[in-house]
Design a protein around this motif. Sequence first.
Motif, PDB file in Angstrom:
ATOM      1  N   ALA A 131      36.190   4.930 -26.086  1.00 53.76           N
ATOM      2  CA  ALA A 131      37.427   5.359 -26.753  1.00 53.76           C
ATOM      3  C   ALA A 131      37.028   6.972 -26.789  1.00 53.76           C
ATOM      4  O   ALA A 131      35.716   7.247 -27.275  1.00 53.76           O
ATOM      5  CB  ALA A 131      38.142   4.822 -27.734  1.00 53.76           C
ATOM      6  N   LEU A 132      37.882   7.855 -27.084  1.00 54.05           N
ATOM      7  CA  LEU A 132      37.662   9.322 -27.333  1.00 54.05           C
ATOM      8  C   LEU A 132      38.617   9.797 -28.442  1.00 54.05           C
ATOM      9  O   LEU A 132      40.044   9.571 -28.285  1.00 54.05           O
ATOM     10  CB  LEU A 132      37.777  10.188 -26.151  1.00 54.05           C
ATOM     11  N   THR A 133      38.094  10.494 -29.248  1.00 51.61           N
ATOM     12  CA  THR A 133      39.110  11.262 -30.142  1.00 51.61           C
ATOM     13  C   THR A 133      38.687  12.681 -30.186  1.00 51.61           C
ATOM     14  O   THR A 133      37.357  13.059 -30.235  1.00 51.61           O
ATOM     15  CB  THR A 133      38.761  10.708 -31.883  1.00 51.61           C
ATOM     16  N   LEU A 134      39.765  13.591 -30.056  1.00 53.86           N
ATOM     17  CA  LEU A 134      39.405  15.139 -29.628  1.00 53.86           C
ATOM     18  C   LEU A 134      40.359  15.772 -30.726  1.00 53.86           C
ATOM     19  O   LEU A 134      41.523  15.596 -30.732  1.00 53.86           O
ATOM     20  CB  LEU A 134      39.716  15.605 -28.216  1.00 53.86           C
ATOM     21  N   ALA A 135      39.734  16.468 -31.687  1.00 57.86           N
ATOM     22  CA  ALA A 135      40.176  16.950 -32.704  1.00 57.86           C
ATOM     23  C   ALA A 135      40.094  18.629 -32.854  1.00 57.86           C
ATOM     24  O   ALA A 135      39.132  19.028 -32.575  1.00 57.86           O
ATOM     25  CB  ALA A 135      39.918  16.688 -34.132  1.00 57.86           C
ATOM     26  N   GLY A 136      41.197  19.320 -32.988  1.00 56.99           N
ATOM     27  CA  GLY A 136      41.164  20.711 -32.912  1.00 56.99           C
ATOM     28  C   GLY A 136      40.414  21.521 -31.836  1.00 56.99           C
ATOM     29  O   GLY A 136      39.723  22.444 -32.108  1.00 56.99           O
ATOM     30  N   THR A 137      40.773  21.081 -30.508  1.00 57.39           N
ATOM     31  CA  THR A 137      40.077  21.615 -29.418  1.00 57.39           C
ATOM     32  C   THR A 137      41.096  21.945 -28.349  1.00 57.39           C
ATOM     33  O   THR A 137      42.068  21.912 -28.394  1.00 57.39           O
ATOM     34  CB  THR A 137      38.824  20.697 -29.121  1.00 57.39           C
ATOM     35  N   ARG A 138      40.533  22.239 -27.203  1.00 53.22           N
ATOM     36  CA  ARG A 138      41.198  22.564 -25.981  1.00 53.22           C
ATOM     37  C   ARG A 138      40.498  22.217 -24.851  1.00 53.22           C
ATOM     38  O   ARG A 138      39.324  21.875 -24.806  1.00 53.22           O
ATOM     39  CB  ARG A 138      41.642  24.042 -26.020  1.00 53.22           C
ATOM     40  N   PRO A 139      41.066  21.987 -23.600  1.00 52.53           N
ATOM     41  CA  PRO A 139      40.584  21.523 -22.279  1.00 52.53           C
ATOM     42  C   PRO A 139      39.682  22.676 -21.530  1.00 52.53           C
ATOM     43  O   PRO A 139      39.348  22.298 -20.205  1.00 52.53           O
ATOM     44  CB  PRO A 139      41.632  21.035 -21.472  1.00 52.53           C
ATOM     45  N   VAL A 140      39.241  23.594 -21.880  1.00 54.37           N
ATOM     46  CA  VAL A 140      38.669  24.749 -21.314  1.00 54.37           C
ATOM     47  C   VAL A 140      37.388  25.238 -22.116  1.00 54.37           C
ATOM     48  O   VAL A 140      37.590  24.870 -23.458  1.00 54.37           O
ATOM     49  CB  VAL A 140      39.396  25.786 -20.779  1.00 54.37           C
ATOM     50  N   ALA A 141      36.407  25.931 -21.695  1.00 51.37           N
ATOM     51  CA  ALA A 141      35.304  26.333 -22.553  1.00 51.37           C
ATOM     52  C   ALA A 141      35.750  27.623 -23.431  1.00 51.37           C
ATOM     53  O   ALA A 141      36.899  28.168 -23.121  1.00 51.37           O
ATOM     54  CB  ALA A 141      34.307  26.633 -21.801  1.00 51.37           C
ATOM     55  N   PRO A 142      34.781  27.787 -24.591  1.00 51.56           N
ATOM     56  CA  PRO A 142      35.125  29.125 -25.209  1.00 51.56           C
ATOM     57  C   PRO A 142      35.062  30.287 -24.276  1.00 51.56           C
ATOM     58  O   PRO A 142      34.593  30.459 -23.210  1.00 51.56           O
ATOM     59  CB  PRO A 142      33.915  29.264 -26.068  1.00 51.56           C
ATOM     60  N   GLY A 143      35.976  31.204 -24.523  1.00 52.44           N
ATOM     61  CA  GLY A 143      36.250  32.604 -23.758  1.00 52.44           C
ATOM     62  C   GLY A 143      37.408  32.687 -23.136  1.00 52.44           C
ATOM     63  O   GLY A 143      38.596  32.060 -23.915  1.00 52.44           O
ATOM     64  N   PRO A 144      37.739  33.332 -22.134  1.00 51.48           N
ATOM     65  CA  PRO A 144      39.130  33.540 -21.610  1.00 51.48           C
ATOM     66  C   PRO A 144      39.803  32.092 -21.391  1.00 51.48           C
ATOM     67  O   PRO A 144      39.068  31.176 -20.790  1.00 51.48           O
ATOM     68  CB  PRO A 144      38.860  34.172 -20.186  1.00 51.48           C
ATOM     69  N   THR A 145      40.939  32.050 -21.398  1.00 50.80           N
ATOM     70  CA  THR A 145      41.689  30.662 -21.393  1.00 50.80           C
ATOM     71  C   THR A 145      42.646  30.766 -20.242  1.00 50.80           C
ATOM     72  O   THR A 145      43.105  31.686 -19.727  1.00 50.80           O
ATOM     73  CB  THR A 145      42.595  30.536 -22.854  1.00 50.80           C
ATOM     74  N   ASP A 146      43.285  29.592 -20.080  1.00 54.88           N
ATOM     75  CA  ASP A 146      44.235  29.313 -18.888  1.00 54.88           C
ATOM     76  C   ASP A 146      45.589  29.763 -19.422  1.00 54.88           C
ATOM     77  O   ASP A 146      46.067  29.969 -20.523  1.00 54.88           O
ATOM     78  CB  ASP A 146      44.070  27.800 -18.534  1.00 54.88           C
TER      79      ASP A 146
END
Length: 282
Positions: free
Chosen positions: A117-132
């Motif tokens: 299972a996976l818990t993802l807190a306070g994050t996003r689906p892309v790397a640091p830097g320019p965002t989508d």
Amino acid sequence: MTRIAVNGTTLGTESFGPEDAPPVLLVGGTTMLSWPDALCERLAAGGRRVVRYDLRDSGASATGDPDAPDYTLRTLAADAAALAEALGGGPAHLAGIGVGGMVAQVAALDHPDAFTALTLAGTRPVAPGPTDPDLPDHDPATMGRLFSRPMPDWADRAAVAEYAAAGAEILGDDPAAARTRAGRVWDRTPDRTPPVQLANQLGTVFARLDCAPRWRERLPALALPTLVVHGRHDRFFPVGNAEALARELPDARLLVLDTAATALPTSGTDVATIAEAMLTLR
């Protein structure tokens, strides 16, 4: 506290709960202290073996040169999988916060058999830097205030703690909790040189880390049950990032904490709410 050798490095870990219980592995963001003691204790009381750990170049884990890391995001993901195997007890529930959430996403994609299972807190689906384009970026006014401040004297524990408290106030987090955590991080930092302190306190190593290739487009194939946790008032990664992340994952539940910002709460009902939600995952 235990140091465990995996994947060509040594990681600092701390365990809560019985060793024969189902494992929950908490990826630091960047140090293990991003995961509050109270949450670890709640999960352990719920019948889990909770292991939180420091990423490379932080805390009790191996320190190299934070200004020029000789590893990538994929290496950190492989660390998580290797640590889950070293702990024994079968596949682990993997949880990551902030940049640790990015590590956790890639680890689950690259090493799915290592995790249940996976818990993802306070994050996003892309790397640091320019965002989508569809992901809300850092709040500009908040970032201006946060990064226009002069750096503290990293050799002065009290100054570092006050710097962290002031930053927490800007972000909408609890200054007292941030002050305490920064002091604990300072105490655990292996030396007082600015690059090492910055890597521990601010996670600056990620600004220099190779995070390619993208992984967002792979998320719909991730079959693990996932909990996405986010503070409604997060100004660093606004909540729209969590909403997008939950939409990408086929078996995800979104838990928005109405009174929280960037950091996970260290006490109160939100801790119980997060723990209960995590315990319902395998």
